[in-house]
Write a protein that holds these residues in place. Structure first.
Motif, PDB file in Angstrom:
ATOM      1  N   GLU A 127       0.226  -6.957 -14.065  1.00  0.00           N
ATOM      2  CA  GLU A 127       0.200  -8.353 -13.606  1.00  0.00           C
ATOM      3  C   GLU A 127       1.501  -8.705 -12.887  1.00  0.00           C
ATOM      4  O   GLU A 127       1.474  -9.321 -11.814  1.00  0.00           O
ATOM      5  CB  GLU A 127      -0.021  -9.287 -14.800  1.00  0.00           C
ATOM      6  N   ILE A 128       2.636  -8.302 -13.437  1.00  0.00           N
ATOM      7  CA  ILE A 128       3.923  -8.562 -12.789  1.00  0.00           C
ATOM      8  C   ILE A 128       3.981  -7.866 -11.430  1.00  0.00           C
ATOM      9  O   ILE A 128       4.401  -8.451 -10.423  1.00  0.00           O
ATOM     10  CB  ILE A 128       5.092  -8.058 -13.669  1.00  0.00           C
ATOM     11  N   THR A 129       3.553  -6.612 -11.399  1.00  0.00           N
ATOM     12  CA  THR A 129       3.626  -5.840 -10.160  1.00  0.00           C
ATOM     13  C   THR A 129       2.727  -6.436  -9.088  1.00  0.00           C
ATOM     14  O   THR A 129       3.147  -6.595  -7.935  1.00  0.00           O
ATOM     15  CB  THR A 129       3.235  -4.379 -10.418  1.00  0.00           C
ATOM     16  N   ALA A 153       8.436  -1.893  -0.074  1.00  0.00           N
ATOM     17  CA  ALA A 153       8.694  -0.836  -1.055  1.00  0.00           C
ATOM     18  C   ALA A 153      10.062  -0.970  -1.712  1.00  0.00           C
ATOM     19  O   ALA A 153      10.209  -0.759  -2.921  1.00  0.00           O
ATOM     20  CB  ALA A 153       8.561   0.532  -0.393  1.00  0.00           C
ATOM     21  N   ASP A 154      11.080  -1.323  -0.933  1.00  0.00           N
ATOM     22  CA  ASP A 154      12.426  -1.473  -1.491  1.00  0.00           C
ATOM     23  C   ASP A 154      12.504  -2.581  -2.534  1.00  0.00           C
ATOM     24  O   ASP A 154      13.184  -2.448  -3.560  1.00  0.00           O
ATOM     25  CB  ASP A 154      13.420  -1.805  -0.375  1.00  0.00           C
ATOM     26  N   ILE A 155      11.844  -3.692  -2.247  1.00  0.00           N
ATOM     27  CA  ILE A 155      12.057  -4.905  -3.050  1.00  0.00           C
ATOM     28  C   ILE A 155      11.114  -4.997  -4.237  1.00  0.00           C
ATOM     29  O   ILE A 155      11.467  -5.556  -5.286  1.00  0.00           O
ATOM     30  CB  ILE A 155      11.917  -6.158  -2.157  1.00  0.00           C
ATOM     31  N   LEU A 156       9.902  -4.435  -4.117  1.00  0.00           N
ATOM     32  CA  LEU A 156       8.908  -4.580  -5.179  1.00  0.00           C
ATOM     33  C   LEU A 156       9.431  -4.168  -6.550  1.00  0.00           C
ATOM     34  O   LEU A 156       9.361  -4.960  -7.503  1.00  0.00           O
ATOM     35  CB  LEU A 156       7.643  -3.795  -4.805  1.00  0.00           C
ATOM     36  N   PRO A 157       9.956  -2.945  -6.740  1.00  0.00           N
ATOM     37  CA  PRO A 157      10.403  -2.572  -8.087  1.00  0.00           C
ATOM     38  C   PRO A 157      11.578  -3.410  -8.576  1.00  0.00           C
ATOM     39  O   PRO A 157      11.751  -3.603  -9.781  1.00  0.00           O
ATOM     40  CB  PRO A 157      10.774  -1.094  -7.957  1.00  0.00           C
ATOM     41  N   MET A 158      12.386  -3.930  -7.651  1.00  0.00           N
ATOM     42  CA  MET A 158      13.500  -4.791  -8.068  1.00  0.00           C
ATOM     43  C   MET A 158      12.988  -6.098  -8.661  1.00  0.00           C
ATOM     44  O   MET A 158      13.508  -6.568  -9.679  1.00  0.00           O
ATOM     45  CB  MET A 158      14.423  -5.050  -6.881  1.00  0.00           C
ATOM     46  N   LEU A 159      11.970  -6.667  -8.034  1.00  0.00           N
ATOM     47  CA  LEU A 159      11.384  -7.895  -8.577  1.00  0.00           C
ATOM     48  C   LEU A 159      10.729  -7.627  -9.927  1.00  0.00           C
ATOM     49  O   LEU A 159      10.829  -8.438 -10.861  1.00  0.00           O
ATOM     50  CB  LEU A 159      10.359  -8.462  -7.599  1.00  0.00           C
ATOM     51  N   VAL A 160      10.057  -6.489 -10.051  1.00  0.00           N
ATOM     52  CA  VAL A 160       9.404  -6.142 -11.308  1.00  0.00           C
ATOM     53  C   VAL A 160      10.431  -5.961 -12.419  1.00  0.00           C
ATOM     54  O   VAL A 160      10.297  -6.512 -13.512  1.00  0.00           O
ATOM     55  CB  VAL A 160       8.556  -4.859 -11.141  1.00  0.00           C
ATOM     56  N   PHE A 161      11.501  -5.208 -12.147  1.00  0.00           N
ATOM     57  CA  PHE A 161      12.517  -4.980 -13.172  1.00  0.00           C
ATOM     58  C   PHE A 161      13.266  -6.257 -13.518  1.00  0.00           C
ATOM     59  O   PHE A 161      13.660  -6.451 -14.665  1.00  0.00           O
ATOM     60  CB  PHE A 161      13.496  -3.892 -12.723  1.00  0.00           C
ATOM     61  N   ALA A 162      13.476  -7.112 -12.547  1.00  0.00           N
ATOM     62  CA  ALA A 162      14.146  -8.380 -12.845  1.00  0.00           C
ATOM     63  C   ALA A 162      13.363  -9.159 -13.895  1.00  0.00           C
ATOM     64  O   ALA A 162      13.936  -9.740 -14.827  1.00  0.00           O
ATOM     65  CB  ALA A 162      14.305  -9.203 -11.573  1.00  0.00           C
ATOM     66  N   GLY A 166      14.084  -9.933 -18.109  1.00  0.00           N
ATOM     67  CA  GLY A 166      14.297 -11.342 -18.441  1.00  0.00           C
ATOM     68  C   GLY A 166      15.395 -11.945 -17.599  1.00  0.00           C
ATOM     69  O   GLY A 166      16.103 -12.859 -18.036  1.00  0.00           O
ATOM     70  N   CYS A 167      15.560 -11.446 -16.363  1.00  0.00           N
ATOM     71  CA  CYS A 167      16.625 -11.905 -15.479  1.00  0.00           C
ATOM     72  C   CYS A 167      16.252 -13.249 -14.868  1.00  0.00           C
ATOM     73  O   CYS A 167      15.180 -13.384 -14.268  1.00  0.00           O
ATOM     74  CB  CYS A 167      16.834 -10.865 -14.370  1.00  0.00           C
ATOM     75  N   PRO A 168      17.086 -14.278 -14.996  1.00  0.00           N
ATOM     76  CA  PRO A 168      16.798 -15.563 -14.371  1.00  0.00           C
ATOM     77  C   PRO A 168      16.640 -15.406 -12.857  1.00  0.00           C
ATOM     78  O   PRO A 168      17.313 -14.578 -12.236  1.00  0.00           O
ATOM     79  CB  PRO A 168      18.028 -16.414 -14.704  1.00  0.00           C
ATOM     80  N   VAL A 239      17.263   0.775 -15.179  1.00  0.00           N
ATOM     81  CA  VAL A 239      17.009   0.122 -13.892  1.00  0.00           C
ATOM     82  C   VAL A 239      17.469   1.009 -12.739  1.00  0.00           C
ATOM     83  O   VAL A 239      16.756   1.189 -11.746  1.00  0.00           O
ATOM     84  CB  VAL A 239      17.705  -1.252 -13.842  1.00  0.00           C
ATOM     85  N   GLY A 240      18.662   1.566 -12.846  1.00  0.00           N
ATOM     86  CA  GLY A 240      19.184   2.402 -11.771  1.00  0.00           C
ATOM     87  C   GLY A 240      18.315   3.624 -11.512  1.00  0.00           C
ATOM     88  O   GLY A 240      18.142   4.054 -10.369  1.00  0.00           O
ATOM     89  N   ALA A 241      17.730   4.181 -12.596  1.00  0.00           N
ATOM     90  CA  ALA A 241      16.885   5.361 -12.447  1.00  0.00           C
ATOM     91  C   ALA A 241      15.435   4.997 -12.150  1.00  0.00           C
ATOM     92  O   ALA A 241      14.616   5.888 -11.919  1.00  0.00           O
ATOM     93  CB  ALA A 241      16.940   6.195 -13.724  1.00  0.00           C
ATOM     94  N   GLY A 242      15.125   3.699 -12.165  1.00  0.00           N
ATOM     95  CA  GLY A 242      13.748   3.283 -11.946  1.00  0.00           C
ATOM     96  C   GLY A 242      13.480   2.649 -10.605  1.00  0.00           C
ATOM     97  O   GLY A 242      12.440   2.878  -9.990  1.00  0.00           O
ATOM     98  N   ILE A 243      14.422   1.858 -10.120  1.00  0.00           N
ATOM     99  CA  ILE A 243      14.152   1.058  -8.919  1.00  0.00           C
ATOM    100  C   ILE A 243      14.032   1.919  -7.667  1.00  0.00           C
ATOM    101  O   ILE A 243      13.016   1.870  -6.956  1.00  0.00           O
ATOM    102  CB  ILE A 243      15.248  -0.017  -8.749  1.00  0.00           C
ATOM    103  N   ILE A 244      15.041   2.708  -7.358  1.00  0.00           N
ATOM    104  CA  ILE A 244      15.016   3.474  -6.110  1.00  0.00           C
ATOM    105  C   ILE A 244      13.924   4.549  -6.134  1.00  0.00           C
ATOM    106  O   ILE A 244      13.199   4.702  -5.139  1.00  0.00           O
ATOM    107  CB  ILE A 244      16.395   4.085  -5.817  1.00  0.00           C
ATOM    108  N   PRO A 245      13.751   5.296  -7.232  1.00  0.00           N
ATOM    109  CA  PRO A 245      12.630   6.242  -7.249  1.00  0.00           C
ATOM    110  C   PRO A 245      11.274   5.577  -7.052  1.00  0.00           C
ATOM    111  O   PRO A 245      10.417   6.104  -6.331  1.00  0.00           O
ATOM    112  CB  PRO A 245      12.748   6.898  -8.630  1.00  0.00           C
TER     113      PRO A 245
END
Length: 416
Positions: A127-129, A153-162, A166-168, A239-245
């Motif tokens: 749902e988040i993705t 592609a660059d931004i999608l995983p960053m929004l998901v991880f944010a 629980g990042c404001p 996060v570092g190992a998840g976002i860029i991959p």
């Protein structure tokens, strides 16, 4: 005849710079000429051994008695021979996290990591993705063209991880910028690592005061009793190992679906086609091309190659996956590839990463169903740097559409 990539001043193949980005496979061929393990320059004046043979890589990744993940064993770094602003330090310098520990300490931190990741509901993650993907699609759907790499592609995983962290919302932009700097090939990598760590520290303080149903809260309250420093670096690793991959895998899966006739003509087949393209991308274009850094605990040999204690040894997931010694009929559905590494440090979030990539790809193809690549170059130029394998750009075009066709329920509450 293609000109071979230039060698470094010390005569080594270079896993950095424009030549490597343009001809990665040619560079891996240069490394293979040295045997299963070869010397490479991974940044200006910084050298490492790189494993290119699949069988040797599997041996090393499972041999915890001989090899350590603790980069404090790095002799050149300890002796001041690595420049303080080297771009590789953001990913290789020691931190008290699961990525750099061994034995019982690794088991304790891996316990916390595995438990926290397991609490992510697959339904919630999808749902988040999807909501994050629709938010990004809404920004480009009326334009008729986009760079699907930087715009999606660059931004999608960053929004998901944010959201998972629980990042404001007001801190999300900072997270995106810091993560992009972290894995860059320039001096901004060190600053990106510092900025990202600072953001995580702020987030930990917020969630200590206001716990929620998020990765940060689960990590700092886990039974493993992590210190704030350990929790920060665990989250840094996740996060570092998840976002860029995830970003790179999303791009390569889309590239296959849009360019490869084996997939492009069968998109109506739905999720099976997307998943099969994803698996092929993991074999051909593993997102972390060269990583899984280890250090021999003592002088040793790996499949006949001498490995001195204190020397960083990288696994070339990209070279190992394309090892000429692998059976010709192995097939892309076979999951013995090393895109997720192997052994006790194998990626702990494979199903979650797959969910993000598959959901993101399915969503963008559903909404921009007539999307096509505008470049005729069969091989996109890669971003510079030794670790990741990611296109610089991926321009596409499609018929402009109205935002009204997007699912409003899915868009409601989307991340900014």
């Amino acid at each position: 005849m293609t000109t071979p990539p230039p060698l470094s001043a010390s005569g080594c193949p270079m896993l950095h710079g424009a030549a490597f980005a343009a001809q990665p496979q040619a560079t891996y061929d240069q490394l293979r000429s040295q045997g299963p393990v070869g010397w490479a320059e991974i940044a200006p004046t910084v050298h490492a051994l790189v494993v290119t043979q699949h069988r040797a890589a599997v041996t090393l990744l499972n041999d915890t008695r001989t090899y350590s993940k603790d980069s404090r064993r790095w002799a050149a770094l300890a002796n001041g021979e690595v420049p303080g602003d080297s771009p590789v330090l953001g990913m290789m310098a020691w931190r008290p996290s699961v990525l750099y520990t061994d034995d019982q300490e690794h088991a304790r931190l891996r316990w916390a990591m595995d438990d926290c990741i397991a609490r992510i509901s697959p339904h919630w993650l999808r749902e988040i993705t999807q909501r994050s993907a629709l938010t990004l699609i809404a920004r480009i759907i009326g334009d008729g063209q986009a760079d699907i790499m930087s715009d999606f592609a660059d931004i999608l995983p960053m929004l998901v991880f944010a959201e998972l962290l629980g990042c404001p919302p007001e801190k999300s932009t900072r997270m995106v910028r810091a993560c992009q700097d972290l894995i860059s090939a320039g001096p901004e990598a060190a600053q990106g690592a510092a900025d990202f760590a600072g953001l995580l520290y702020e987030l930990i303080q917020i969630r200590r005061a206001q716990p929620g149903q998020d990765l940060t809260s689960w990590m700092i309250n886990h039974a493993a009793a992590l210190t704030d420093e350990e929790a920060l670096n665990q989250l840094f690793c996740a996060v570092g190992a998840g976002i860029i991959p995830a970003a790179a895998c999303t791009a390569w899966t889309l590239h296959l679906l849009l360019r490869d006739d084996d997939y492009a003509g069968n998109l109506a087949a739905g999720t099976l086609t997307v998943r099969r393209a994803l698996e092929k991308a993991l074999w051909q274009r593993p997102p972390m091309a060269n990583f899984s850094v280890h250090f021999a605990r003592h002088d040793t040999y790996l499949h006949g190659a001498y490995v001195q204690a204190g020397t960083p040894v990288l696994i070339s997931h990209a070279a190992a996956n394309t090892d000429p010694a692998l059976p010709d009929d192995l097939g892309y559905d076979n999951r013995s590839h090393l895109a997720w590494s192997a052994g006790p440090h194998r990626c702990p979030a494979i199903s979650q990463a797959t969910t993000i990539v598959q959901t993101g790809v399915e969503t963008v193809l559903d909404q921009l169903w007539d999307m096509e690549l505008t470049s005729t170059d069969p091989e996109p130029l890669l971003r510079h740097g030794p670790f990741h394998q990611c296109p610089q750009t991926m321009p596409v075009r499609f018929r402009p559409k109205s935002q009204d066709r997007l699912p409003t329920a899915a868009l409601a509450g989307g991340s900014s």
